[in-house]
Each structure stands twice: as C-alpha cells, then as structure tokens.
Motif scaffolding. Structure first.
Motif, mmCIF file in Angstrom:
data_model
loop_
_atom_site.group_PDB
_atom_site.id
_atom_site.type_symbol
_atom_site.label_atom_id
_atom_site.label_comp_id
_atom_site.label_asym_id
_atom_site.label_seq_id
_atom_site.Cartn_x
_atom_site.Cartn_y
_atom_site.Cartn_z
ATOM 1 N N SER A 104 16.474 64.350 16.140
ATOM 2 C CA SER A 104 17.789 63.829 15.897
ATOM 3 C C SER A 104 17.504 62.216 16.519
ATOM 4 C CB SER A 104 19.301 64.029 16.599
ATOM 5 O OG SER A 104 18.838 63.831 18.111
ATOM 6 N N LYS A 138 14.180 60.409 14.291
ATOM 7 C CA LYS A 138 15.382 60.341 13.193
ATOM 8 C C LYS A 138 16.326 58.917 12.668
ATOM 9 C CE LYS A 138 17.058 63.267 10.210
ATOM 10 N NZ LYS A 138 16.520 62.997 8.443
ATOM 11 N N SER A 139 16.047 58.891 13.877
ATOM 12 C CA SER A 139 16.757 57.752 13.878
ATOM 13 C C SER A 139 16.794 56.381 14.062
ATOM 14 C CB SER A 139 18.312 57.305 16.052
ATOM 15 O OG SER A 139 19.403 58.305 15.083
ATOM 16 N N GLU A 140 15.706 56.800 14.474
ATOM 17 C CA GLU A 140 13.958 55.564 15.017
ATOM 18 C C GLU A 140 13.852 55.167 12.995
ATOM 19 O OE1 GLU A 140 10.468 55.528 17.550
ATOM 20 O OE2 GLU A 140 12.050 57.169 19.401
ATOM 21 N N LYS A 195 15.153 55.485 10.698
ATOM 22 C CA LYS A 195 16.320 54.691 9.282
ATOM 23 C C LYS A 195 15.978 53.851 10.104
ATOM 24 C CE LYS A 195 18.895 59.629 9.006
ATOM 25 N NZ LYS A 195 19.881 60.353 9.239
ATOM 26 N N HIS A 196 16.449 53.144 11.103
ATOM 27 C CA HIS A 196 16.387 51.530 11.626
ATOM 28 C C HIS A 196 15.659 51.162 11.278
ATOM 29 C CE1 HIS A 196 16.756 48.296 14.547
ATOM 30 N NE2 HIS A 196 15.148 48.655 14.512
#
Length: 241
Positions: A112, A115-117, A119-120
């Motif tokens: 998670s 994935k945040s990295e 998406k950023h």
C-alpha cells in the motif's frame, strides 16, 4: 464483458498460485497489465511485480505457468525506487504505472505504501522540457520531415515515417507535461491525452502506409510545430561557442 471477467478471475487465480509456488515468503506482489484492465488479447501475459527482501538485486524473468505466459519484475524493498526514478527521468513510467494500476495479490504491510508512491509519481507527471530541449527537438523533427518529403525510396520513406511518428508523439506529450510511451503505448499515451488528436495522428500514418500519400503526415507535423515557431533549420546552432 463476461468473457473478460472470466479471464480476469482466471488471471488473478493463476497469479496467486504463481506467487505461492515461487515467492511464498515475499513481502508483497501485484498483478498488472492488460488482463486486469480488460484489454487482454489472446497473446497477453501476466505482468507480476514482486517485492521480496530476499531478492539480492532486481531482475526480470519470463516463463510459462499453468498455461499462462508470465513476466516477473522482481525487486527487494529498496531496488524499485531506482526503477521508479529512472522511468520518470525518461518519461516512460513503466514500473510506477504497473504498481499504481495493479491488483494486490499479497501485502505484508508494504504494498500500500509503494502503491501510494507510484500513484503520486503518475499524477505528478514528467519534468517539463526546458526551452532548449524544445528548440533541439524542433530541429530534429524538421530535419526528419525534410528527409521524408524528399525521399523517393520506399524503404527509406517507411522508416523515416516511423521515426517521425515516435518523435511527434514525444513532442506533443512532453510539451504538454504528459508521459510518453513506446510500441503500442505510443497510441495509448496519446489517447490518454487527446483522443481527437490521436485519431488524426493514426489516420495520417495509416494513409501514408496504405497509399504512399505524405500530405497528412506533413500537415500533422507542421500543425504540431506551429505553436512553437514551426519548422527550424535556418539559424539552428548547437555547441557553437
């Protein structure tokens, strides 16, 4: 639609079995690619990104598992960062895109975050081109276009057109702050930006390849360059002191 859903379920199940068989102790895994987007063809494979701290250095591997072609992108818990950075520097975010869009197969507390990295980075887009880069690209596109106009050998025309397609797609997307692609991703990246332009782009090259008529490619190129000063030859200089 039902067939696509069945294929997707089969792909997820196979990917989970693959992870259990080859990477049972990994910290995370993601299934990405056309299968999970619903755009798979009969030759599509399973793109699986694995995060395993036991992997000493990142690698890519292709194999067949339970009848499926599988491509593995294996990383430890830090190596992916360099791949993210390298992809972003060339404006082709292969790894961030796979991670951002992928389905989580297993997550032991790290996927998670990664994935945040991803998406950023995808949302941020590539670094803008400097005016000097646009100037240089205008010259090279102009040079290729003039070669294309003047060419009479069919073989030469074909491959100059291919170069123009790549360079025009890059110019349009980079001057608008968008990610670029290669191969099939050229059209996909353009379509994500502007579907109308993409139709014009594809038609121009399709007409040339079918009929030999160059007019649409010439007009397309001139229209792309026009907002930046048009074709560039006379007065171009690079490296002169």
């Amino acid at each position: 639609m039902g067939q696509n859903n069945n294929k997707r379920r089969s792909a997820v199940k196979t990917a989970q079995q693959f992870i259990q068989h080859f990477y049972p102790f990994c910290q995370g895994a993601i299934l990405a690619g056309s299968v999970i987007r619903g755009t798979a063809t009969k030759t599509s494979d399973l793109d699986i990104v694995v995060f395993d701290n036991a992997v000493p250095s990142p690698y890519r591997e292709a194999l067949i598992f339970n009848g499926w072609p599988v491509e593995v992108f294996a990383h430890n818990l830090t190596s992916y960062k360099q791949f993210f950075q390298d992809d972003c520097e060339i404006a082709k975010p292969t790894h961030p895109h796979m991670v951002a869009e992928g389905i989580v197969l297993i997550d032991k507390g790290i996927v998670s975050i990664i994935k945040s990295e991803a998406k950023h980075l995808m949302k941020k887009g590539p670094a803008p081109w400097a005016p000097e880069e646009i100037y240089l690209k205008r010259y090279f596109i102009t040079d290729a276009l003039e070669d294309f106009i003047g060419a009479s050998d069919r073989g030469e025309e074909l491959f100059i057109a291919s170069t123009l397609a790549d360079w025009i797609h890059e110019f349009v997307l980079r001057t608008n702050g968008k990610w670029i692609g290669d191969s099939k991703w050229i059209v996909r990246a353009l379509s994500n930006y502007d579907k109308d332009f993409t139709s014009t782009f594809v038609e121009a090259f399709d007409v040339f390849y079918k009929t030999g008529n160059k007019e649409k490619i010439i007009n397309l190129t001139d229209n792309v360059l026009a907002p930046f000063g048009g074709r560039l030859f006379d007065g171009f200089s690079m490296g002169k002191k």
